[in-house]
Scaffold this motif. Structure first.
Motif, PDB file in Angstrom:
ATOM      1  N   ALA A  41      -6.189   0.935  33.445  1.00  0.00           N
ATOM      2  CA  ALA A  41      -6.454   0.055  34.315  1.00  0.00           C
ATOM      3  C   ALA A  41      -4.926  -0.462  34.997  1.00  0.00           C
ATOM      4  O   ALA A  41      -4.352  -1.246  34.339  1.00  0.00           O
ATOM      5  N   LEU A  42      -4.528  -0.554  36.303  1.00  0.00           N
ATOM      6  CA  LEU A  42      -3.384  -0.557  37.026  1.00  0.00           C
ATOM      7  C   LEU A  42      -3.725  -1.616  37.882  1.00  0.00           C
ATOM      8  O   LEU A  42      -4.635  -1.455  38.588  1.00  0.00           O
ATOM      9  N   ASP A  43      -2.687  -2.565  38.127  1.00  0.00           N
ATOM     10  CA  ASP A  43      -2.708  -3.680  39.036  1.00  0.00           C
ATOM     11  C   ASP A  43      -2.114  -2.950  40.539  1.00  0.00           C
ATOM     12  O   ASP A  43      -0.934  -2.561  40.272  1.00  0.00           O
ATOM     13  N   LYS A  44      -2.969  -2.894  41.294  1.00  0.00           N
ATOM     14  CA  LYS A  44      -2.310  -2.379  42.610  1.00  0.00           C
ATOM     15  C   LYS A  44      -2.440  -3.077  43.732  1.00  0.00           C
ATOM     16  O   LYS A  44      -2.640  -2.969  44.834  1.00  0.00           O
ATOM     17  N   THR A  45      -2.381  -4.388  43.174  1.00  0.00           N
ATOM     18  CA  THR A  45      -2.584  -5.636  44.314  1.00  0.00           C
ATOM     19  C   THR A  45      -1.369  -5.601  45.367  1.00  0.00           C
ATOM     20  O   THR A  45      -1.720  -5.710  46.551  1.00  0.00           O
ATOM     21  N   ASP A  46      -0.239  -5.662  44.929  1.00  0.00           N
ATOM     22  CA  ASP A  46       0.956  -5.872  45.905  1.00  0.00           C
ATOM     23  C   ASP A  46       2.067  -4.776  45.853  1.00  0.00           C
ATOM     24  O   ASP A  46       2.802  -4.827  44.664  1.00  0.00           O
ATOM     25  N   PRO A  47       2.201  -3.875  46.622  1.00  0.00           N
ATOM     26  CA  PRO A  47       3.346  -2.670  46.442  1.00  0.00           C
ATOM     27  C   PRO A  47       4.810  -3.332  46.271  1.00  0.00           C
ATOM     28  O   PRO A  47       5.605  -2.772  45.689  1.00  0.00           O
ATOM     29  N   GLU A  48       4.973  -4.556  46.899  1.00  0.00           N
ATOM     30  CA  GLU A  48       6.253  -5.166  46.859  1.00  0.00           C
ATOM     31  C   GLU A  48       6.607  -6.021  45.673  1.00  0.00           C
ATOM     32  O   GLU A  48       7.578  -6.358  45.318  1.00  0.00           O
ATOM     33  N   SER A  49       5.338  -6.234  44.640  1.00  0.00           N
ATOM     34  CA  SER A  49       5.582  -6.944  43.217  1.00  0.00           C
ATOM     35  C   SER A  49       6.136  -6.236  42.222  1.00  0.00           C
ATOM     36  O   SER A  49       5.953  -5.026  42.194  1.00  0.00           O
ATOM     37  N   LYS A  50       6.953  -6.703  41.275  1.00  0.00           N
ATOM     38  CA  LYS A  50       7.273  -6.292  40.123  1.00  0.00           C
ATOM     39  C   LYS A  50       6.199  -5.876  39.289  1.00  0.00           C
ATOM     40  O   LYS A  50       6.511  -5.115  38.445  1.00  0.00           O
ATOM     41  N   LEU A  51       4.914  -6.544  39.359  1.00  0.00           N
ATOM     42  CA  LEU A  51       3.655  -6.212  38.529  1.00  0.00           C
ATOM     43  C   LEU A  51       3.075  -4.950  39.186  1.00  0.00           C
ATOM     44  O   LEU A  51       2.033  -4.482  38.459  1.00  0.00           O
ATOM     45  N   TYR A  52       3.408  -4.505  40.254  1.00  0.00           N
ATOM     46  CA  TYR A  52       2.587  -3.444  41.022  1.00  0.00           C
ATOM     47  C   TYR A  52       2.693  -2.156  39.871  1.00  0.00           C
ATOM     48  O   TYR A  52       3.708  -1.918  39.138  1.00  0.00           O
ATOM     49  N   ASN A  53       1.412  -1.900  39.867  1.00  0.00           N
ATOM     50  CA  ASN A  53       1.210  -0.487  38.860  1.00  0.00           C
ATOM     51  C   ASN A  53       1.210  -0.687  37.458  1.00  0.00           C
ATOM     52  O   ASN A  53       1.187   0.304  36.698  1.00  0.00           O
ATOM     53  N   ASN A  54       1.331  -1.968  36.996  1.00  0.00           N
ATOM     54  CA  ASN A  54       1.548  -2.430  35.624  1.00  0.00           C
ATOM     55  C   ASN A  54      -0.051  -2.207  34.918  1.00  0.00           C
ATOM     56  O   ASN A  54      -1.146  -2.529  35.815  1.00  0.00           O
ATOM     57  N   GLU A  55      -0.183  -2.277  33.723  1.00  0.00           N
ATOM     58  CA  GLU A  55      -1.576  -2.325  33.127  1.00  0.00           C
ATOM     59  C   GLU A  55      -2.059  -3.660  32.888  1.00  0.00           C
ATOM     60  O   GLU A  55      -0.876  -4.399  32.665  1.00  0.00           O
ATOM     61  N   LEU A  56      -3.390  -3.788  33.023  1.00  0.00           N
ATOM     62  CA  LEU A  56      -3.602  -5.114  32.829  1.00  0.00           C
ATOM     63  C   LEU A  56      -3.735  -5.583  31.333  1.00  0.00           C
ATOM     64  O   LEU A  56      -3.636  -4.724  30.416  1.00  0.00           O
ATOM     65  N   PRO A  57      -3.457  -6.896  30.996  1.00  0.00           N
ATOM     66  CA  PRO A  57      -3.144  -7.235  29.575  1.00  0.00           C
ATOM     67  C   PRO A  57      -4.192  -7.119  28.830  1.00  0.00           C
ATOM     68  O   PRO A  57      -5.662  -6.959  29.121  1.00  0.00           O
ATOM     69  N   TYR A  58      -4.079  -6.693  27.582  1.00  0.00           N
ATOM     70  CA  TYR A  58      -5.129  -6.605  26.525  1.00  0.00           C
ATOM     71  C   TYR A  58      -6.067  -5.372  26.687  1.00  0.00           C
ATOM     72  O   TYR A  58      -7.222  -5.658  26.740  1.00  0.00           O
ATOM     73  N   THR A  59      -5.594  -4.420  27.602  1.00  0.00           N
ATOM     74  CA  THR A  59      -6.542  -3.318  27.730  1.00  0.00           C
ATOM     75  C   THR A  59      -5.898  -1.880  27.318  1.00  0.00           C
ATOM     76  O   THR A  59      -4.948  -1.416  28.030  1.00  0.00           O
ATOM     77  N   PRO A  60      -6.257  -1.465  26.013  1.00  0.00           N
ATOM     78  CA  PRO A  60      -5.480  -0.329  25.417  1.00  0.00           C
ATOM     79  C   PRO A  60      -5.764   0.859  26.139  1.00  0.00           C
ATOM     80  O   PRO A  60      -7.088   1.020  26.702  1.00  0.00           O
ATOM     81  N   ASN A  61      -5.035   1.749  26.161  1.00  0.00           N
ATOM     82  CA  ASN A  61      -5.510   3.170  26.941  1.00  0.00           C
ATOM     83  C   ASN A  61      -6.472   3.915  25.964  1.00  0.00           C
ATOM     84  O   ASN A  61      -7.440   4.551  26.370  1.00  0.00           O
TER      85      ASN A  61
END
Length: 224
Positions: free
Chosen positions: A108-128
């Protein structure tokens, strides 16, 4: 749609929470086999999915376990697969083994803002990786059964920042139990004793809050 608690619950709720909208694709296959041999039944199912979710509603802890914040995440891409299995093995009319298990892989990846440092990071508490398995040794003629259970979760992050400081280790929990089924005045009853967290392992579901160690539980059921 956001729930009443999402909108108004004390401190965590927010009236600004927007409904989720999603595009979901899913492909699955199920296979079943029944026979008169030792392996009397086998069910296997496999599902793969791709979800694109806008304004995903998530709850994250703030400071400690008692305070959570409900918020929207702009655009989330979720890719995953679920595998489930159930089988019954009958070695004798008086003895059978039941096995069931499930495994999930999810990204589960955050695709909100390509300019953000959080871009493409995994959501909290969502294990692979996560899953569970149960083995039951059952003696149908006398009503006794013994079970062994295992539950596991892979590592996950505790915040939007995906680094070693926010990574929470995975855990595995084991439990076992014995059950006796019987009748009282033609009514079905059962008495079960269980040992939970058999290995007395300390682990965290939410960071900083260790789960209970080894514990014991007795359950009596009476069906009217």
């Amino acid at each position: 749609m956001p729930t009443f608690n999402d909108l108004y619950y004390t401190q965590s709720g927010s009236r600004d929470i927007q409904p989720e909208s999603a595009t979901q694709y899913n492909l699955g296959v199920t296979w079943n086999r029944k026979s008169s041999g030792v392996l009397t039944e086998l069910d296997v199912s496999l599902d793969g999915y791709v979800n694109r979710i806008k304004d995903k509603i998530v709850a994250v802890p703030v400071g400690d376990l008692y305070f959570w914040r409900i918020e929207n995440r702009g655009l989330i891409h979720i890719t995953g697969a679920d595998l489930t299995l159930h089988s019954t093995w009958q070695f004798h009319p008086a003895f059978e083994i039941l096995f069931s298990g499930n495994y999930s892989w999810q990204k589960a990846l955050d695709k909100t803002d390509p300019e953000s440092k959080l871009y493409n990071n995994e959501l909290p508490y969502t294990p692979n990786h996560s899953g569970a398995g149960t083995v039951i040794f059952r003696f149908p003629q006398n009503g006794w059964s013994f079970n062994y259970n295992i539950l596991f979760s892979g590592s996950r992050y505790t915040s939007n920042q995906n680094d070693n400081a926010t990574r929470l280790s995975g855990y595995t929990e084991h439990s076992t139990g014995v059950k006796k089924a019987f009748h009282v005045k033609n009514q079905f009853c059962s008495l079960q004793g269980e040992i939970l967290n058999l290995t007395d392992k300390q682990y965290f579901v939410v960071n900083g809050y260790p789960m209970q160690g080894r514990s014991f539980r007795i359950t009596f059921a009476y069906n009217f």
